[in-house]
Structures are given as C-alpha cells and as structure tokens.
Design a protein around this motif. Structure first.
Motif, PDB file in Angstrom:
ATOM      1  N   GLN A  76       9.843   9.969  12.095  1.00 16.71           N
ATOM      2  CA  GLN A  76       9.541   8.115  12.051  1.00 16.71           C
ATOM      3  C   GLN A  76       8.506   7.362  11.274  1.00 16.71           C
ATOM      4  N   GLY A  77       8.631   6.313  11.053  1.00 13.76           N
ATOM      5  CA  GLY A  77       7.522   5.687  10.978  1.00 13.76           C
ATOM      6  C   GLY A  77       6.519   5.329  12.047  1.00 13.76           C
ATOM      7  N   PHE A 101       0.615  -1.100  -0.280  1.00 17.46           N
ATOM      8  CA  PHE A 101       0.349  -0.195  -0.192  1.00 17.46           C
ATOM      9  C   PHE A 101       0.904   1.079  -0.482  1.00 17.46           C
ATOM     10  N   ARG A 104      -2.429  13.250  20.308  1.00 22.85           N
ATOM     11  CA  ARG A 104      -0.993  14.290  20.963  1.00 22.85           C
ATOM     12  C   ARG A 104      -0.371  14.246  22.566  1.00 22.85           C
ATOM     13  N   ASN A 140       2.208  -5.700   3.664  1.00 23.64           N
ATOM     14  CA  ASN A 140       1.671  -6.878   4.810  1.00 23.64           C
ATOM     15  C   ASN A 140       1.932  -8.422   4.654  1.00 23.64           C
ATOM     16  N   TRP A 159       5.419  -0.570   8.525  1.00 25.27           N
ATOM     17  CA  TRP A 159       5.864   0.947   7.640  1.00 25.27           C
ATOM     18  C   TRP A 159       7.091   1.100   7.580  1.00 25.27           C
ATOM     19  N   GLY A 160       7.663   1.667   6.518  1.00 26.53           N
ATOM     20  CA  GLY A 160       8.684   2.776   5.838  1.00 26.53           C
ATOM     21  C   GLY A 160       8.112   4.231   6.747  1.00 26.53           C
ATOM     22  N   ALA A 161       9.143   4.706   7.272  1.00 20.67           N
ATOM     23  CA  ALA A 161       9.168   5.972   7.327  1.00 20.67           C
ATOM     24  C   ALA A 161       9.015   6.631   7.329  1.00 20.67           C
ATOM     25  N   TYR A 213       0.957   5.033   1.303  1.00 19.32           N
ATOM     26  CA  TYR A 213      -0.830   6.224   2.119  1.00 19.32           C
ATOM     27  C   TYR A 213       0.370   7.488   2.293  1.00 19.32           C
ATOM     28  N   LEU A 220      -1.874   7.052  16.878  1.00 14.15           N
ATOM     29  CA  LEU A 220      -2.736   6.442  16.000  1.00 14.15           C
ATOM     30  C   LEU A 220      -3.562   5.321  16.370  1.00 14.15           C
ATOM     31  N   ARG A 223       0.896  16.012  10.860  1.00 14.87           N
ATOM     32  CA  ARG A 223       0.465  16.540  11.718  1.00 14.87           C
ATOM     33  C   ARG A 223      -1.383  15.798  11.302  1.00 14.87           C
ATOM     34  N   LYS A 224      -1.631  15.265  11.003  1.00  8.89           N
ATOM     35  CA  LYS A 224      -2.403  14.066  10.650  1.00  8.89           C
ATOM     36  C   LYS A 224      -2.405  12.573  10.775  1.00  8.89           C
ATOM     37  N   GLU A 225      -3.749  12.172  10.477  1.00  7.78           N
ATOM     38  CA  GLU A 225      -3.335  10.954  10.146  1.00  7.78           C
ATOM     39  C   GLU A 225      -2.954   9.923   8.502  1.00  7.78           C
ATOM     40  N   PRO A 226      -1.800   9.174   8.516  1.00  3.41           N
ATOM     41  CA  PRO A 226      -1.788   8.853   7.520  1.00  3.41           C
ATOM     42  C   PRO A 226      -3.687   8.022   6.673  1.00  3.41           C
ATOM     43  N   LEU A 230      -4.838   6.251   3.356  1.00  2.11           N
ATOM     44  CA  LEU A 230      -4.436   5.289   1.713  1.00  2.11           C
ATOM     45  C   LEU A 230      -4.638   6.336   0.820  1.00  2.11           C
ATOM     46  N   TYR A 286      -0.064 -11.149  10.036  1.00  3.32           N
ATOM     47  CA  TYR A 286      -1.223 -10.033   9.063  1.00  3.32           C
ATOM     48  C   TYR A 286      -0.800  -8.574   9.519  1.00  3.32           C
ATOM     49  N   GLN A 287       0.680  -8.418  10.391  1.00  7.53           N
ATOM     50  CA  GLN A 287       0.635  -6.995  10.192  1.00  7.53           C
ATOM     51  C   GLN A 287       1.138  -6.257   9.429  1.00  7.53           C
ATOM     52  N   LEU A 288       0.452  -4.589   9.295  1.00  9.36           N
ATOM     53  CA  LEU A 288       1.425  -4.310   8.098  1.00  9.36           C
ATOM     54  C   LEU A 288       3.001  -3.344   8.590  1.00  9.36           C
ATOM     55  N   GLN A 342       0.573  10.924   4.429  1.00  5.12           N
ATOM     56  CA  GLN A 342      -0.036  11.398   5.274  1.00  5.12           C
ATOM     57  C   GLN A 342       0.746  13.446   5.431  1.00  5.12           C
TER      58      GLN A 342
END
Lengths: 111, 114
Positions: B41-42, A34, B110, A91, A101-103, A36, B90, A41-44, A46, A97-99, A38
């Motif tokens: 960071q991720g 996937f 936060r 994934n 994540w890259g930085a 995403y 999150l 200061r917000k959520e990721p 898709l 079944y965890q995801l 971001q």
C-alpha cells in the motif's frame, strides 16, 4: 476514485529496455508533482520533481499532462538497479499543503 | 551529515502497551510528518506539524499521538487504542510548506505487535 492512482504492476522488463508508467490524479487544482523511488523495506527517496510540462534527468524523463490529469515516468536503457517501486506524489493547494501518495508501481528489471 | 534519524529500527510491542517512536532531523526543516505504510500500500498520513508546538491530524490519526516541542524532534506514540499497529512507520520533513518543496524521509521503524 482515489486521488492518486497508479498501476501496481509488476512491470517485468528486460535489461536495456525502455519502460514507462503513468500516474493519474483527480484534483485539477494540483500544482506540483514528484516521483519517488522505494526499494524493498526502505524509505522512499526523491527521484524527480515534475514542474510545468515535465523534465529530464539522465535516463529518466517525467512528463505532465494537465489536460488529462496524469504524469508519466519514462526510464530508458533500464538497469538491474532500477528495480524498485515508483511512487507518484501530488501536492495540491486545497489539501493543506499535504502530499498525496499513490500506492506505487513495482518495476522488475530482468537480466 | 544532515538528515533524518528514526529509532528504533525494529520494535516489538505487546498488546495493550504504548510505544514511542523517535524522529529527529538536523535539516532545519519547518514541517515534519508521520506516515504509516502497510504491505503493498501507499503511504498514509498520521500526523503532521508545520511549526513548533502545533500539529494536525492526518487521515488515520486515531490511536496515535504526537508532540512538537522542538523544531528538530517529532516523536510518535502508538497507543493501545490503535487496534492494528503492525506496520512500517516513516517520518519525513520538508523545508517549508511551499508547493515545490519535496519531502525527505528517515529510514523508518518496523513495529510488530506480538
């Protein structure tokens, strides 16, 4: 070696240009991927799922290269609103079944 | 509207205090997750739950605890044992644990330790 690696950037790109960045993954058993987006200061959120050989959604194209174990994201005709951090997510079956994540890669579109 | 809500948006904690972050979803998703994100960071996985009354530790579970008594709720407690809790937290959910199900996120909390 990290399981998912991305160039942190930032990529500074003029508006209207095409930009591409890659994400490499270490687990050859990975099955789905996937991208995403971001904002600061917000959520990721898709952006695209990447199945089989890749897919396209408007100005965005994602490609998967299983042999070299990387996925790429191409953005054409970039807009100021494309400025964000782009997170690559993998994934894999043997990760419970965890995801993973890259930085993220930071993209800045300049007028 | 279906979605994930997190509260509070900002939280300040004194050293030695436990605090609980709320996460609620009305998407009827089975799986729920808690991540921590530090600047530049991720996302790092704290805990996840695939079904009610069951949860597993992620990569950085020490100093945190969770519960999953209802399908729609997955609160996270940051205990005094967590030495560096200042971060962006999150909460996410997934319809199931199929490889092809994407995660959806709440707006985040936060947390700052004073």
């Amino acid at each position: 070696r990290k399981e998912v690696e991305q160039d942190p950037g930032p990529f500074n790109v003029p508006e209207g240009a095409t930009v591409a960045f890659n994400c490499t993954y270490s687990n050859s058993a990975s099955q789905s991927f996937f991208w995403y987006r971001q904002d600061c200061r917000k959520e990721p959120k898709l952006l695209m799922s990447v199945y089989s050989s890749g897919n396209e959604d408007g100005r965005f194209t994602a490609q998967l290269n299983r042999a070299s174990q990387y996925i790429s994201l191409l953005i054409r005709d970039s807009k100021l609103s494309d400025s964000a951090t782009y997170l690559c997510v993998v994934n894999a079956r043997d990760s419970n079944y965890q995801l993973i994540w890259g930085a993220g890669t930071k993209l800045i579109i300049k007028p | 509207d279906g979605g994930i809500t997190q509260s509070p948006k900002y939280l300040f904690r004194k050293e030695g205090q436990n605090v609980t972050l709320s996460c609620e979803q009305n998407l009827n998703h089975d799986a729920m997750y808690w991540y921590r994100q530090d600047p530049g960071q991720g996302l790092r996985l704290i805990y996840y739950s695939q079904i009610v009354n069951d949860f597993q530790k992620g990569d950085i579970a020490e100093g945190y605890s969770v519960s999953r008594e209802k399908k729609e709720s997955f609160p996270l407690t940051v205990t005094s044992a967590q030495k560096n809790p200042t971060a962006f937290y999150l909460c996410a959910s997934r319809r199931g644990i199929s490889l092809y199900n994407e995660q959806f996120f709440g707006p985040g909390t936060r947390l700052t330790v004073l």
